[in-house]
Each structure stands twice: as structure tokens, then as C-alpha cells.
Design an enzyme around this catalytic site. Structure first.
Site, PDB file in Angstrom:
ATOM      1  N   GLU A 171      28.090  62.564  42.892  1.00 39.91           N
ATOM      2  CA  GLU A 171      26.842  63.028  42.273  1.00 39.91           C
ATOM      3  C   GLU A 171      26.513  62.363  40.936  1.00 39.91           C
ATOM      4  OE1 GLU A 171      27.143  67.301  42.127  1.00 39.91           O
ATOM      5  OE2 GLU A 171      27.089  67.485  44.303  1.00 39.91           O
ATOM      6  N   ASN A 212      29.746  59.602  46.866  1.00 35.89           N
ATOM      7  CA  ASN A 212      29.271  60.804  47.560  1.00 35.89           C
ATOM      8  C   ASN A 212      28.150  61.464  46.769  1.00 35.89           C
ATOM      9  OD1 ASN A 212      29.796  62.762  49.740  1.00 35.89           O
ATOM     10  ND2 ASN A 212      30.476  64.148  48.125  1.00 35.89           N
ATOM     11  N   HIS A 249      23.460  68.932  52.439  1.00 37.96           N
ATOM     12  CA  HIS A 249      23.238  70.375  52.333  1.00 37.96           C
ATOM     13  C   HIS A 249      21.744  70.594  52.593  1.00 37.96           C
ATOM     14  CE1 HIS A 249      27.213  71.112  50.706  1.00 37.96           C
ATOM     15  NE2 HIS A 249      27.033  70.180  49.792  1.00 37.96           N
ATOM     16  N   GLU A 278      29.479  67.069  53.683  1.00 41.25           N
ATOM     17  CA  GLU A 278      29.459  68.488  53.294  1.00 41.25           C
ATOM     18  C   GLU A 278      28.356  69.224  54.055  1.00 41.25           C
ATOM     19  OE1 GLU A 278      29.338  68.946  49.013  1.00 41.25           O
ATOM     20  OE2 GLU A 278      30.671  67.240  48.702  1.00 41.25           O
ATOM     21  N   ASP A 280      25.865  71.476  55.754  1.00 40.81           N
ATOM     22  CA  ASP A 280      25.493  72.858  56.080  1.00 40.81           C
ATOM     23  C   ASP A 280      23.974  72.902  56.202  1.00 40.81           C
ATOM     24  OD1 ASP A 280      24.913  72.808  53.301  1.00 40.81           O
ATOM     25  OD2 ASP A 280      26.581  74.135  52.797  1.00 40.81           O
TER      26      ASP A 280
END
Ligand code: XIL
Length: 480
Positions: A171, A212, A249, A278, A280
């Protein structure tokens, strides 16, 4: 399928290929349908990990160490997944709560569980603006830069050989505008990201090294373009980056974009692997299930998409539990989203994975298959100086990482050494793929076992890290 079988990707791809061939030679539509049904059920996996492995991919989840005593949780984990990411346990605040005092207890538990059950591990995350320990939050400049380098070196060395891929930097891009995110790390200098990658490579040459981030899924977003340009630049300049992680996400504010596959493919075309790290997807029912299925299809369509990790097992395990974004409900039952993912995996993709060795560094564990004779020296030894060494350095205030390429001349090398002269006040703190003699002034680096032999015209690489100013751009190389 046994989880251990899920580790190899090439054979799985080969197994899935004949299916397409059979279908293509059958004439009638009904016959085609029948052929597909038979072929699919014959090879269909019944768990996420096994089905992903059939496509040469992995299927992973974030794991929290404290949940490893929950039998429902562990039951699903062991049954369905073949890759794990510690959800918080490898972050800076967890692993180095006081400066230079490392605590690996919780992360080690997850790694041990993974290894005992044939799962691989994604390491998360070495350098990040968030979840820093208080002492690091209060550092800046050279002190912070050196603390970051030390942190990466220590943690990646502790887990050396056990990590499939590291999220080296997490990030680092701003949410809008396409530039870097402001942070204490960013304020140490724009080169902090490449220093982090070089440092991680030095510590664990066998791990894939990933950048990432989130909100990098939509190809038209400025943040996506910012990261893309960084990766392109790193590849052009030889910064050791192997993969890009897409957190993914998804929710109404950051929805799954229809150009997701384009984004994955465009990054892959830069020469890096892509991983969904990650995942979701907030929502429920068939809408959620459809989106999950689309994400899987997109990964399978991109040869360099290595696999998918969901960010938790049950909805109740999620960091965004109220959005019910995962594949199992709070009781551990499979949701429609689960079935959609499994079906998409079993249907297969159009693009089998390419086999991509993680790094250019040869493994340290495998000795050369043909040992050179030790009794008789070659009658005409290659002349001294029959090799050259070129230095590539990354310098920051107070420290540096130097990578050295040793290239053989017209004769093969059976042993080599490289001498560099460090400026006064500088010293070498560690070296990889070579043995250093001395740490200041004139320092000599000699080959280690696995890179002793270099073919005529071939080359090998080693590196070292140090404090102070790096040696100038030339070094002398001696054969023998
Ligand atoms: C989250 C964890 O899931 C939470 O348990 C923790 O409180 C905060 O961090 N991006 C990342 C992950 O890279 O590390 C974050 O994980 C979620 C967003």
C-alpha cells in the site's frame, strides 16, 4: 486430491489440456455437451485447493494464529486451502515490537501449521505505512531507513526458504492522483521501495517478491496506472520484483471492475506474476456468487495469475464481517459464493499457467550434479583476470545494497573472486551468494559452492549490503 500434490503446477496444466482437444474434435452440439459433462466430472476437484491445483494455481486464505484452536475453523482450513497468509502475525508491529527485538511466536505457529498440512505461505508484509510499532512510527530519515532494512533482513532471514511469496511493500500508492502515498517511509526518499525489494532479495533469494495494494483492480484508475508505471520502471532497471498482489477488497465503493482481467494481463505482460491476495466481496446470494466466479475466471484466463487468497474463512472471521464477504457463513457452511468459485475452478480456464522460476538466483540447497575432479588441477588453468565484475548499487543516506554480476570470459570459471574497495568509513554488513573477507577497506568476495562454476561467457550474481557509501562502479574479478 492430497494437498501435497497441489504444490506442482506444471503437471496439473498438462492434465487439463486434453479436455479441450477432445471437445474440439466432436461434431454435434449434443455430443459436445455430453463430452464436457463427462470430462468435467472426471477431473473435478471437490475442494478449493485441489481444484485450483488442477488448474496449476493455489487457493489460499488469511489465517489468524489465535483461531488455530477453533476446530471448525481448522477443519475448513485443512480441507479447502493450500496457501495461507498470516493475517496480522508477520506485520512489523507483531514481529518487532521493540527495536531489534524480534518475536515470531504467532507467525511461527501459522508457518508450522501450514508446513504440517502441505500448505505454502505468503508472507505479509515487510514494509508498510500501517501497523508499525510505536518506535518505528516515531523514527524518520536515515534512522527509519536503516530500521526498515534491518527489519526486512531479519524477518526475511528468519523465514528464509519457507515463504512462497513476500508482500515486500504494501500500500505505497495514494488513493487518488497516481502518486505515492505520504508516509514516514516515503519521506525517507522515493527509493525506499526498491531498497526494500533489494534487501528482501538479499535475505531470501528463493521467495517471490511482490508489491501489494488495493484499488489497483480497475485499469482506468490513476492508482492502477501509478503502480503499473513503477513496476515497469523496476523491470527496466533490474529492481528485483517478481509479482504484483491485488488485494481485491470489493464492495459498493470499490466494485469488481469489468476490466479486471485486462488489468491482470497488462501487469503480467510487464514480466511479473500476478496474485489475488486478499479477496473479499461484500454482498450475498447470487450477485456475490457471480462476482466471485468472475474473479476466478479472470485469474484462470491470465497465464501468470498464480492463485487466489481470500481474506478469511467464515464471514465471522472477516475484518469486514458486517459485509458477509467470504465463502463460508458464520457456522462454517458453504455459501453460494463457494459453489460458484469451485465450479469456476473446475470449469477451467483458457490459459494454463506458465512455469516461472521465482528468481534468477540458483537454489542454495542443490549441489552441482557433476562435481569437478579435485585431484588433478586442469593442465592449463584459465588465466587470472578471465572474468569481469559489474556493480549495480542502490545508495541511500547512510547505507547501500550492491549487486555484482560476475561474467566469465572465453573460458569457463571454476572459482572466482571479486575485490572492491570501500570508501573510508563504510563497511559491509552482510553478503549473499558469496563469502566476504573483511568488511572495510579492500573487501574480497569469493564464490560459494553452487556458483563456483560459470560457463564460458556465462554469468552469476551476488550481492552485499553495507553502511556508509557504496564502492565505486568498478571491481576487479579474478578467476580461480
Ligand atoms: C487487516 C486485518 O484483516 C485486520 O485483522 C487488522 O485489524 C487490520 O488489517 N490490507 C492489508 C491487510 O494489507 O493487512 C489488512 O488486514 C486489510 C487491508
Amino acid at each position: 486430491m492430497d494437498k501435497v500434490l497441489a504444490r506442482d503446477s506444471g503437471s496439473a496444466a498438462a492434465r487439463s489440456r486434453p479436455r479441450a482437444a477432445v471437445v474440439s474434435i466432436v461434431a454435434g452440439a449434443a455430443a459436445v455437451a455430453a463430452t464436457i459433462a463427462v470430462a468435467t466430472s472426471a477431473s473435478a476437484g471437490t475442494t478449493l485447493g485441489a481444484s485450483a491445483a488442477e488448474q496449476g494455481r493455489y487457493f489460499g486464505t488469511a489465517v489468524a494464529a489465535f483461531k488455530l484452536s477453533d476446530s471448525t475453523y481448522v477443519g475448513i482450513l485443512n480441507r479447502e486451502f493450500n496457501m495461507v497468509t498470516p493475517e496480522n502475525e508477520m506485520k512489523w508491529d507483531a514481529t518487532e515490537p521493540s527495536q531489534n527485538q524480534f518475536n515470531y511466536t504467532s507467525a511461527d505457529r501459522i508457518v508450522a501449521h501450514a508446513q504440517a498440512n502441505g500448505m505454502r505461505v505468503r508472507g505479509h508484509a515487510l514494509a508498510w505505512y500501517a501497523q508499525q510499532p510505536g518506535w518505528a512510527q516515531n523514527l524518520s530519515g536515515t534512522a527509519l531507513r536503516n530500521a526498515m532494512v534491518n527489519h526486512i533482513t531479519q524477518v526475511a532471514t528468519h523465514y528464509k526458504g519457507k515463504i512462497y511469496a513476500w508482500d515486500v511493500v504494501n500500500e505505497a500508492y495514494a488513493d487518488s492522483g497516481g502518486g505515492r502515498r505520504d508516509s514516514n517511509l516515503q519521506r525517507t526518499g522515493n527509493d525506499w521501495i526498491e531498497v526494500a525489494f533489494r534487501t528482501a532479495r538479499a535475505a531470501d533469494p528463493g521467495a517471490k517478491l511482490c508489491y501489494n495494494d488495493y484499488n489497483t483492480d480497475n485499469w482506468t484508475w490513476a492508482k492502477t496506472q501509478g503502480v503499473y508505471n513503477m513496476v515497469k520502471d523496476f523491470k527496466a532497471r533490474g529492481v528485483p520484483i517478481d509479482c504484483v498482489g491485488f488485494q481485491s477488497h470489493f464492495n459498493s465503493g470499490s466494485p469488481y471492475p469489468s476490466n479486471y482481467r485486462t488489468t491482470l494481463q497488462n501487469f503480467a505482460d510487464l514480466g511479473v506474476d500476478v496474485q489475488i491476495t486478499e479477496l473479499d466481496i461484500e454482498g450475498s446470494g447470487s450477485a456475490q456468487a457471480t462476482t466471485y466466479g468472475n474473479v476466478v475466471k479472470d485469474c484462470l484466463a491470465v497465464a501468470r495469475c498464480n492463485g487466489i487468497t481470500v481474506w478469511g474463512i467464515r464471514d465471522s472471521d472477516s475484518w469486514r464481517a458486517s459485509g458477509t464477504p467470504l465463502l463460508f457463513d458464520g457456522n462454517g457452511n458453504k455459501k453460494a459464493a463457494y459453489t460458484s468459485v469451485l465450479n469456476a475452478l473446475n470449469a477451467g480456464g483458457t490459459t494454463p499457467p506458465t512455469s516461472t522460476p521465482p528468481t534468477t538466483t540458483p537454489p542454495t540447497s542443490t549441489p552441482p550434479t557433476t562435481t569437478p575432479p579435485t585431484s588433478e588441477p586442469p593442465s592449463t588453468p584459465p588465466p587470472a583476470g578471465a572474468c569481469t565484475a559489474t556493480l549495480t548499487t542502490n545508495q541511500w543516506q547512510g547505507g547501500f545494497v550492491t549487486t555484482v554480476r560476475v561474467t566469465a570470459g572465453g573460458s569457463p570459471l571454476n572459482g572466482w573472486s571479486v575485490s572492491v574497495t570501500l570508501p573510508a568509513g563504510s563497511s559491509v554488513t552482510n553478503a549473499w551468494s558469496a563469502q566476504a573477507s573483511g568488511s572495510s577497506g579492500a573487501v574480497t568476495f569469493r564464490n560459494v559452492d553452487y556458483n563456483r562454476q560459470v560457463g564460458a561467457g556465462g554469468s552469476t550474481e551476488f550481492g552485499f549490503q553495507g553502511t556508509g557509501t557504496a564502492p565505486a562502479g568498478t571491481a576487479s574479478c579474478t578467476a580461480g
